[in-house]
Write a protein that holds these residues in place. Structure first.
Motif, PDB file in Angstrom:
ATOM      1  N   PHE A 183       7.195   2.842  13.167  1.00 20.34           N
ATOM      2  CA  PHE A 183       6.441   1.638  13.114  1.00 20.34           C
ATOM      3  C   PHE A 183       5.397   1.789  12.181  1.00 20.34           C
ATOM      4  CE2 PHE A 183       3.963  -1.712  15.384  1.00 20.34           C
ATOM      5  CZ  PHE A 183       4.907  -2.436  15.612  1.00 20.34           C
ATOM      6  N   ALA A 184       4.514   2.764  12.189  1.00 19.06           N
ATOM      7  CA  ALA A 184       3.599   3.013  11.061  1.00 19.06           C
ATOM      8  C   ALA A 184       3.909   2.831   9.837  1.00 19.06           C
ATOM      9  CB  ALA A 184       2.847   4.590  11.468  1.00 19.06           C
ATOM     10  N   GLY A 185       5.132   3.241   9.204  1.00 20.52           N
ATOM     11  CA  GLY A 185       5.675   3.253   8.138  1.00 20.52           C
ATOM     12  C   GLY A 185       5.921   1.658   7.875  1.00 20.52           C
ATOM     13  N   PHE A 186       6.333   0.842   8.709  1.00 26.26           N
ATOM     14  CA  PHE A 186       6.436  -0.456   8.467  1.00 26.26           C
ATOM     15  C   PHE A 186       5.430  -1.256   8.518  1.00 26.26           C
ATOM     16  CE2 PHE A 186      10.989  -0.475  10.509  1.00 26.26           C
ATOM     17  CZ  PHE A 186      11.563  -1.142   9.646  1.00 26.26           C
ATOM     18  N   ILE A 187       4.228  -0.970   9.063  1.00 28.57           N
ATOM     19  CA  ILE A 187       2.976  -1.431   8.846  1.00 28.57           C
ATOM     20  C   ILE A 187       2.388  -1.258   7.476  1.00 28.57           C
ATOM     21  CG2 ILE A 187       0.517  -1.484   9.622  1.00 28.57           C
ATOM     22  CD1 ILE A 187       1.268  -0.799  12.246  1.00 28.57           C
ATOM     23  N   ALA A 188       2.587  -0.006   6.857  1.00 21.31           N
ATOM     24  CA  ALA A 188       2.049   0.413   5.480  1.00 21.31           C
ATOM     25  C   ALA A 188       2.944  -0.446   4.725  1.00 21.31           C
ATOM     26  CB  ALA A 188       2.205   1.793   5.463  1.00 21.31           C
ATOM     27  N   ALA A 189       4.071  -0.346   4.838  1.00 19.65           N
ATOM     28  CA  ALA A 189       5.044  -1.011   3.752  1.00 19.65           C
ATOM     29  C   ALA A 189       5.015  -2.524   3.776  1.00 19.65           C
ATOM     30  CB  ALA A 189       6.726  -0.467   3.963  1.00 19.65           C
ATOM     31  N   GLY A 190       4.881  -3.084   5.091  1.00 14.24           N
ATOM     32  CA  GLY A 190       4.562  -4.668   5.201  1.00 14.24           C
ATOM     33  C   GLY A 190       3.227  -5.064   4.450  1.00 14.24           C
ATOM     34  N   ALA A 191       2.093  -4.169   4.845  1.00  8.50           N
ATOM     35  CA  ALA A 191       0.917  -4.597   4.102  1.00  8.50           C
ATOM     36  C   ALA A 191       1.116  -4.575   2.613  1.00  8.50           C
ATOM     37  CB  ALA A 191      -0.293  -3.713   4.681  1.00  8.50           C
ATOM     38  N   ALA A 192       1.864  -3.434   2.218  1.00 13.58           N
ATOM     39  CA  ALA A 192       1.876  -3.485   0.588  1.00 13.58           C
ATOM     40  C   ALA A 192       2.828  -4.338  -0.093  1.00 13.58           C
ATOM     41  CB  ALA A 192       2.334  -2.087   0.420  1.00 13.58           C
ATOM     42  N   ASP A 193       3.906  -4.586   0.835  1.00 14.63           N
ATOM     43  CA  ASP A 193       4.868  -5.715   0.205  1.00 14.63           C
ATOM     44  C   ASP A 193       4.429  -7.128   0.464  1.00 14.63           C
ATOM     45  OD1 ASP A 193       7.097  -6.814  -0.785  1.00 14.63           O
ATOM     46  OD2 ASP A 193       8.425  -6.361   0.808  1.00 14.63           O
ATOM     47  N   MET A 194       4.053  -7.443   1.689  1.00 16.00           N
ATOM     48  CA  MET A 194       3.819  -8.819   2.048  1.00 16.00           C
ATOM     49  C   MET A 194       2.676  -9.358   1.477  1.00 16.00           C
ATOM     50  SD  MET A 194       5.253  -8.978   6.089  1.00 16.00           S
ATOM     51  CE  MET A 194       6.912  -8.785   6.341  1.00 16.00           C
ATOM     52  N   GLY A 199       0.477  -7.581  -0.631  1.00 15.87           N
ATOM     53  CA  GLY A 199       0.394  -6.969  -1.819  1.00 15.87           C
ATOM     54  C   GLY A 199      -1.042  -5.858  -1.957  1.00 15.87           C
ATOM     55  N   LEU A 200      -1.250  -5.405  -0.688  1.00 13.55           N
ATOM     56  CA  LEU A 200      -2.492  -4.485  -0.969  1.00 13.55           C
ATOM     57  C   LEU A 200      -2.194  -3.243  -1.262  1.00 13.55           C
ATOM     58  CD1 LEU A 200      -3.511  -4.905   2.944  1.00 13.55           C
ATOM     59  CD2 LEU A 200      -4.521  -6.175   1.000  1.00 13.55           C
ATOM     60  N   PRO A 201      -3.278  -2.631  -1.939  1.00  8.38           N
ATOM     61  CA  PRO A 201      -3.060  -1.213  -2.601  1.00  8.38           C
ATOM     62  C   PRO A 201      -2.450  -0.082  -1.567  1.00  8.38           C
ATOM     63  CG  PRO A 201      -4.913  -2.181  -3.127  1.00  8.38           C
ATOM     64  CD  PRO A 201      -4.699  -2.873  -2.128  1.00  8.38           C
ATOM     65  N   PHE A 202      -1.819   0.884  -2.137  1.00 11.11           N
ATOM     66  CA  PHE A 202      -1.318   1.840  -1.391  1.00 11.11           C
ATOM     67  C   PHE A 202      -2.281   2.397  -0.217  1.00 11.11           C
ATOM     68  CE2 PHE A 202      -0.448   6.353  -0.380  1.00 11.11           C
ATOM     69  CZ  PHE A 202       0.820   6.343   0.349  1.00 11.11           C
ATOM     70  N   TRP A 203      -3.586   2.887  -0.925  1.00 10.16           N
ATOM     71  CA  TRP A 203      -4.553   3.428   0.148  1.00 10.16           C
ATOM     72  C   TRP A 203      -4.930   2.346   1.200  1.00 10.16           C
ATOM     73  CZ3 TRP A 203      -3.255   8.462  -0.325  1.00 10.16           C
ATOM     74  CH2 TRP A 203      -3.018   8.768  -1.379  1.00 10.16           C
ATOM     75  N   VAL A 204      -5.138   1.095   0.838  1.00  7.82           N
ATOM     76  CA  VAL A 204      -5.516   0.568   1.886  1.00  7.82           C
ATOM     77  C   VAL A 204      -4.430   0.154   2.908  1.00  7.82           C
ATOM     78  CG1 VAL A 204      -6.237  -2.122   1.980  1.00  7.82           C
ATOM     79  CG2 VAL A 204      -7.022  -0.896   0.331  1.00  7.82           C
ATOM     80  N   SER A 205      -3.338   0.024   2.378  1.00  8.76           N
ATOM     81  CA  SER A 205      -2.145   0.032   3.354  1.00  8.76           C
ATOM     82  C   SER A 205      -2.146   1.081   4.308  1.00  8.76           C
ATOM     83  CB  SER A 205      -0.755  -0.272   2.751  1.00  8.76           C
ATOM     84  OG  SER A 205      -0.890  -1.218   1.720  1.00  8.76           O
ATOM     85  N   ALA A 206      -2.199   2.304   3.677  1.00 11.27           N
ATOM     86  CA  ALA A 206      -2.230   3.605   4.494  1.00 11.27           C
ATOM     87  C   ALA A 206      -3.366   3.351   5.606  1.00 11.27           C
ATOM     88  CB  ALA A 206      -2.375   4.786   3.881  1.00 11.27           C
ATOM     89  N   LEU A 207      -4.657   3.059   5.336  1.00 13.19           N
ATOM     90  CA  LEU A 207      -5.711   2.971   5.971  1.00 13.19           C
ATOM     91  C   LEU A 207      -5.371   1.934   7.238  1.00 13.19           C
ATOM     92  CD1 LEU A 207      -8.660   3.340   3.793  1.00 13.19           C
ATOM     93  CD2 LEU A 207      -7.811   4.890   5.386  1.00 13.19           C
ATOM     94  N   LEU A 208      -4.672   0.872   6.784  1.00 15.44           N
ATOM     95  CA  LEU A 208      -4.334  -0.128   7.760  1.00 15.44           C
ATOM     96  C   LEU A 208      -3.241   0.284   8.847  1.00 15.44           C
ATOM     97  CD1 LEU A 208      -4.812  -3.230   8.500  1.00 15.44           C
ATOM     98  CD2 LEU A 208      -2.669  -3.747   6.937  1.00 15.44           C
ATOM     99  N   ALA A 209      -2.395   1.231   8.333  1.00 16.84           N
ATOM    100  CA  ALA A 209      -1.297   1.785   9.286  1.00 16.84           C
ATOM    101  C   ALA A 209      -2.136   2.710  10.253  1.00 16.84           C
ATOM    102  CB  ALA A 209      -0.368   2.383   8.448  1.00 16.84           C
TER     103      ALA A 209
END
Length: 299
Positions: A50-61, A63-73
């Motif tokens: 689920f955490a991986g989906f949150i990070a990948a969804g934030a980055a894909d949908m 367009g957030l940077p990787f580190w922002v997506s990771a913090l969001l996860a």
């Protein structure tokens, strides 16, 4: 032994250590929950997924940077941990351990279905902003994403080791795991530490989901990492942070050596069952694991 075989063995050992450290990070989620609740969280793999989906969804949908997506996860999994503890698990305090275990099995199914509905059943890429060029260390070539993942795992494993051994909060969590009723009797707020344990497990799951998602991509099968990590916690001792580290290293090395030396003779697949064979052997000799605490109960 010829130089080629020495080099081949060194590559297998090095890769095994890197993978083992990343296994240990996810195994820490099992340890955190067990230390606080004295129960095994069978939804740990789904937490990672689920955490991986949150990070990948934030980055894909988005367009957030990787580190922002990771913090969001991380933030999302902490919130999820608090919410699940408050709604589902808090009513189970001081109930039989089997009740918590069954609740986590149910949570695993719910999280898997929710992830499919929210993010779809397809595979999502999670790209870590590092070069794809392997790092040359002489005889060993390491993928940068693997090296970063192992480094992150090592830092957080060291941090959590200090937390449980030296901090007042960590010692209180260990006391809650020993006896929830006695802890409440001496004034420890069991509910607070119960919630904290699930929030910390959410942090560990988020880190594991980001690291493994960057290596394998993110889909429903990422939850199987939790099953692969199960021999780690049994081998090292499910109530020991150090056991998670040592167990992860052992399993990572055994997997890679089995794949490198046995797969050519049997056609492949040995790395999938070798850790479980090792787990069974350890259970026959030392059921509590290498670093696990032996419990003596009077009857």
């Amino acid at each position: 032994m010829p130089d080629f075989e020495w080099g081949f063995t060194l590559v297998l050992l090095t890769n095994g250590i890197m993978i083992g450290l990343m296994y240990a990070l996810i195994a820490l989620g099992f340890v955190l929950i067990f230390k606080a609740t004295d129960a095994i969280n069978f939804a740990q793999g789904e937490f990672v997924m689920f955490a991986g989906f949150i990070a990948a969804g934030a980055a894909d949908m988005a367009g957030l940077p990787f580190w922002v997506s990771a913090l969001l996860a991380v933030a999302g999994m902490v919130a999820l941990g608090f919410a699940l503890e408050r709604v589902v698990l808090r009513p189970l305090i001081c109930r039989p351990v089997i009740a918590v275990i069954m609740a986590t099995i149910g949570l695993a199914a719910v999280l898997r279905g929710t992830a499919t509905m929210a993010f779809g059943a397809g595979t999502r890429a999670l790209v870590m902003p590092v070069t794809d060029e392997p790092i040359d260390l002489g005889l060993v070539m390491l993928p940068p994403v693997q090296l970063v993942g192992a480094g992150v795992s090592l830092i957080f494993l060291a941090g959590f080791t200090w937390f449980f051994l030296k901090s007042r909060t960590g010692i209180a969590m260990r006391a809650v795991a020993d006896s929830q009723q006695v802890s409440m009797a001496v004034g420890i707020n069991v509910r607070r530490y119960f919630a904290l344990a699930w929030a910390m497990a959410g942090v560990v799951s988020a880190l594991g989901g980001v690291v493994w998602g960057a290596m394998l991509s993110v889909d429903n099968q990422l939850a199987l990492v939790g099953l692969k990590v199960f021999p780690v916690v049994i081998l090292g001792g499910i109530d020991s942070v150090m056991g998670a580290v040592i167990g992860g290293l052992i399993v990572g090395i055994v997997e890679n050596l089995a794949a490198g030396y046995l797969d050519p003779y049997v056609g492949g697949g040995t790395k999938d069952f070798a850790p479980y064979v090792l787990m069974i052997l350890v259970l026959m000799v030392r059921p509590e694991g290498i670093f696990g605490r032996r419990r003596i109960e009077r009857v």
